[in-house]
Scaffold this motif. Structure first.
Motif, PDB file in Angstrom:
ATOM      1  N   GLN A  89      -3.142  -9.261   2.447  1.00  9.73           N
ATOM      2  CA  GLN A  89      -1.909  -9.976   2.793  1.00  9.73           C
ATOM      3  C   GLN A  89      -0.783  -9.635   1.812  1.00  9.73           C
ATOM      4  O   GLN A  89       0.369  -9.430   2.214  1.00  9.73           O
ATOM      5  CB  GLN A  89      -2.174 -11.478   2.795  1.00  9.73           C
ATOM      6  N   GLY A 131       0.470  -6.162   2.475  1.00  3.32           N
ATOM      7  CA  GLY A 131       1.245  -6.155   3.726  1.00  3.32           C
ATOM      8  C   GLY A 131       2.641  -6.708   3.519  1.00  3.32           C
ATOM      9  O   GLY A 131       3.625  -6.153   4.026  1.00  3.32           O
ATOM     10  N   CYS A 132       2.740  -7.811   2.754  1.00  2.00           N
ATOM     11  CA  CYS A 132       4.062  -8.389   2.483  1.00  2.00           C
ATOM     12  C   CYS A 132       4.919  -7.429   1.665  1.00  2.00           C
ATOM     13  O   CYS A 132       6.109  -7.267   1.941  1.00  2.00           O
ATOM     14  CB  CYS A 132       3.905  -9.717   1.740  1.00  2.00           C
ATOM     15  N   SER A 133       4.305  -6.790   0.665  1.00  2.00           N
ATOM     16  CA  SER A 133       5.050  -5.837  -0.159  1.00  2.00           C
ATOM     17  C   SER A 133       5.563  -4.679   0.685  1.00  2.00           C
ATOM     18  O   SER A 133       6.699  -4.232   0.529  1.00  2.00           O
ATOM     19  CB  SER A 133       4.146  -5.305  -1.280  1.00  2.00           C
ATOM     20  N   ARG A 134       4.707  -4.197   1.594  1.00  5.14           N
ATOM     21  CA  ARG A 134       5.108  -3.082   2.456  1.00  5.14           C
ATOM     22  C   ARG A 134       6.273  -3.481   3.354  1.00  5.14           C
ATOM     23  O   ARG A 134       7.227  -2.722   3.521  1.00  5.14           O
ATOM     24  CB  ARG A 134       3.923  -2.622   3.302  1.00  5.14           C
ATOM     25  N   ARG A 135       6.216  -4.693   3.905  1.00  4.78           N
ATOM     26  CA  ARG A 135       7.312  -5.134   4.779  1.00  4.78           C
ATOM     27  C   ARG A 135       8.607  -5.303   3.995  1.00  4.78           C
ATOM     28  O   ARG A 135       9.693  -4.972   4.481  1.00  4.78           O
ATOM     29  CB  ARG A 135       6.922  -6.437   5.474  1.00  4.78           C
ATOM     30  N   ILE A 136       8.490  -5.804   2.760  1.00  9.23           N
ATOM     31  CA  ILE A 136       9.681  -5.948   1.921  1.00  9.23           C
ATOM     32  C   ILE A 136      10.291  -4.587   1.626  1.00  9.23           C
ATOM     33  O   ILE A 136      11.511  -4.402   1.679  1.00  9.23           O
ATOM     34  CB  ILE A 136       9.326  -6.689   0.617  1.00  9.23           C
ATOM     35  N   ASN A 137       9.425  -3.608   1.328  1.00  8.89           N
ATOM     36  CA  ASN A 137       9.923  -2.260   1.058  1.00  8.89           C
ATOM     37  C   ASN A 137      10.602  -1.658   2.276  1.00  8.89           C
ATOM     38  O   ASN A 137      11.621  -0.973   2.165  1.00  8.89           O
ATOM     39  CB  ASN A 137       8.774  -1.356   0.607  1.00  8.89           C
ATOM     40  N   LEU A 138      10.018  -1.907   3.465  1.00 11.32           N
ATOM     41  CA  LEU A 138      10.632  -1.390   4.692  1.00 11.32           C
ATOM     42  C   LEU A 138      12.010  -1.993   4.900  1.00 11.32           C
ATOM     43  O   LEU A 138      12.945  -1.315   5.325  1.00 11.32           O
ATOM     44  CB  LEU A 138       9.732  -1.676   5.895  1.00 11.32           C
ATOM     45  N   ILE A 139      12.129  -3.291   4.596  1.00 13.37           N
ATOM     46  CA  ILE A 139      13.427  -3.950   4.725  1.00 13.37           C
ATOM     47  C   ILE A 139      14.414  -3.354   3.733  1.00 13.37           C
ATOM     48  O   ILE A 139      15.573  -3.073   4.058  1.00 13.37           O
ATOM     49  CB  ILE A 139      13.285  -5.471   4.503  1.00 13.37           C
ATOM     50  N   GLU A 145      -3.983   1.524   1.603  1.00  8.34           N
ATOM     51  CA  GLU A 145      -2.682   0.939   1.937  1.00  8.34           C
ATOM     52  C   GLU A 145      -1.798   0.850   0.701  1.00  8.34           C
ATOM     53  O   GLU A 145      -0.590   1.081   0.765  1.00  8.34           O
ATOM     54  CB  GLU A 145      -2.869  -0.451   2.549  1.00  8.34           C
ATOM     55  N   SER A 178      15.550   0.030   4.846  1.00  2.00           N
ATOM     56  CA  SER A 178      16.408   0.023   6.034  1.00  2.00           C
ATOM     57  C   SER A 178      17.788  -0.568   5.746  1.00  2.00           C
ATOM     58  O   SER A 178      18.662  -0.539   6.602  1.00  2.00           O
ATOM     59  CB  SER A 178      15.736  -0.771   7.162  1.00  2.00           C
TER      60      SER A 178
END
Length: 539
Positions: A172, A175-183, A61, A186
């Motif tokens: 965790q 996962g948070c880093s990935r979501r931040i990058n997605l934001i 990941e 976008s």
């Protein structure tokens, strides 16, 4: 030892522990009292395997945004001895993709490394082996005591529980880093970069429409149709100028995409194939807009009479409106000609024309922006150089500051044409294009070509001729003079271009990279023009 290297060591530690445990099991199974320890031992071994599985999953990941190829990623995770764990090649990418949590992630991995080392010590694993089991002689009391102590030790279970806790925290965090990058990915791009991207898509589609329109040339005697795409570094709308050369005369046209709601009745009839047979094939007028079938004849007629707006379309029925371009300078009159940047620089060097520095920097600004407006389109030069950028000049020495990129369309009458293959820009191509922009910027700052640098001969090959490294070495030496000559802002622009020094990996499909190029190159060049506050002639 770097944090990334530690991550590789942890990957390698789990198989070592499991291999030694398997050796321990095989050695102890023949003993009659093995059944007393079997359940606890299997539970412990399964716990280690589970932590290995979780850790491998976390590594995949963590590395997935960096290594896109799944097989390559799997090979890296399976091989803790891969050079990439220790050569530092992953560090910069991880810092970017972990969204500010880089140091925390590496601290967690370091704690896990310390735990597996403590486990190896507790299990008496030395040099990746368990020497106390190796002896095939009669088992001593010391041997049995060691076996019993290890089998019933509670410390090893505590360490497995700590590994589990760190693995979960690591998951965790990733996962948070990935979501931040997605934001972040976008988020809406800045208006200038968004407009550049729309222009890039427009000129790519326009290329197909022009190719189709010129291949329907009714004359049959045209050797080719020269079309020169004009671009600005500060466009306000999705519109470009194209300077057509027809019979050695020039016709400059502004071309913009036609919105669906503005489609005329004639265009709808043309696209549906329901045109009345009595209408002429080359042009159908409805509401003052011509649907152009033969662009060559249309331009010839427009040069002789008042140029009327018209519409061309590509094979996918995307439509483009052509209107007369009202030039802002004398350089766009019929007496003008297109001259390569290299010729302008040579003329300036020998005092045949005068190119003030503020105008040279404005030319650099417009050229740098073309990277974001035409790259990965058919208009992009195969190998970026000053030969590819043309400028309008006239007999009085006036010239425009906006570049043109040439394209020639053949005269071949065919009913169907094949689409161009998709144009891509590899990382190597992107670096090369930016390096060329850096050299052009140097040339425009100092007012002469890199070939005329007095120190270039130092970097010739053994045959006393230029080689592949000559311009690279010359440019880097030359760039050292920018700071004292022009200040830190332009020095940073040149450095970024020559070194491709941008945080995202060089990829023009990545809007973060396009934003970085705009912020690090195009915008500083625009700001460097402000002190002059010059009213520059527009091409």
């Amino acid at each position: 030892m770097s944090g990334v290297e530690v991550a590789g060591l942890v990957l390698g530690a789990f198989p070592i522990i499991l291999n030694c445990l398997d050796y321990y099991r095989k050695s102890c199974e023949p003993l009659s009292e093995w059944w007393r320890f079997r359940t606890r031992f299997i539970e412990f071994a399964d716990g280690i395997r589970h932590q290995e599985m979780m850790y491998n999953s976390n590594m995949m990941e963590m590395l997935h945004p960096i290594i896109q190829d799944n097989d390559c990623l799997a090979d890296l995770v399976k091989n803790p001895n891969d050079a990439r764990w220790s050569d530092g090649s992953l560090t910069t990418h991880l810092e970017r993709h972990l969204a500010g949590e880089h140091e925390r992630v590496l601290r967690i991995i370091q704690k896990m490394h310390d735990l597996v080392e403590e486990l190896k010590k507790l299990l008496q694993i030395k040099d990746n082996k368990v020497d106390w089991i190796d002896s095939q002689s009669e088992r001593s009391w010391a041997w049995h005591l060691t076996r019993i102590r290890i089998s019933f030790s509670k410390g090893k279970y505590k360490k497995v529980n700590k590994l589990d806790s760190h693995n979960r925290t690591l998951k965790q965090t990733l996962g948070c880093s990935r979501r931040i990058n997605l934001i972040e990915e976008s988020r809406q791009t800045s208006p200038p970069v968004e407009l550049f991207e729309k222009v890039r898509q427009h000129v790519g589609n326009l290329h197909n429409a022009l190719r189709l329109a010129f291949r329907k040339c009714s004359l049959g005697r045209c050797r080719g149709h020269c079309s020169n795409l004009g671009l600005r570094g500060d466009p306000e709308v999705v519109e470009v100028n194209v300077l057509f050369v027809v019979d050695d005369a020039r016709q400059e046209v502004a071309i913009c995409p036609v919105k669906e709601h503005a489609t005329t009745t004639a265009e709808i009839r043309r696209s549906s194939g329901k045109l009345p047979p009595t209408l002429p094939a080359q042009s159908i007028s409805d509401g003052g807009i011509d649907v152009i079938e033969d662009l060559c004849s249309y331009l010839r007629r427009g040069r002789q009479l008042n140029f009327e707006p018209g519409v061309i379309s590509d094979e996918d029925d995307r439509r483009f409106r052509l209107t007369s371009h009202n030039p802002h300078s004398t350089a766009a009159q019929t007496s003008s000609e297109l001259v390569a940047l290299s010729q302008l620089l040579e003329a300036h060097r020998w005092n045949h024309i005068r190119l003030p520095r503020n105008l040279r920097l404005e030319m650099a600004f417009h050229i740098a922006s073309t990277l974001l407006q035409v790259q990965m389109s058919p208009w992009a030069p195969q190998k970026w150089s000053k030969q590819d950028f043309l400028f309008q000049t006239d007999s009085e020495g006036s010239f425009g500051v906006c570049p043109y990129l040439p394209q020639t369309y053949p005269s071949i009458r065919v009913d169907t044409i094949e689409s161009d293959p998709p144009v891509t820009a590899s990382e190597e191509d992107t670096r090369a294009a930016l390096f060329a922009v850096g050299i052009i910027t140097l040339e425009l700052i100092f007012g002469h070509t890199i070939e005329s640098c007095e120190f270039r001969g130092r970097y010739y090959g053994p045959d006393n001729k230029p080689n592949d490294h000559t311009d690279v070495c010359t440019a880097r030496t030359w760039a050292k003079r920018v700071l004292s000559e022009c200040g830190a802002q332009l020095d940073d622009v040149v450095r970024r271009c020559l070194d491709c020094a941008f945080e995202p990996r060089p990829n023009l499909l990545d809007k973060r990279f396009r934003e970085a190029v705009y912020a690090g190159v195009v915008q500083p060049l625009a700001e460097s023009l402000k002190p002059w506050k010059a009213v520059t002639p527009r091409a």
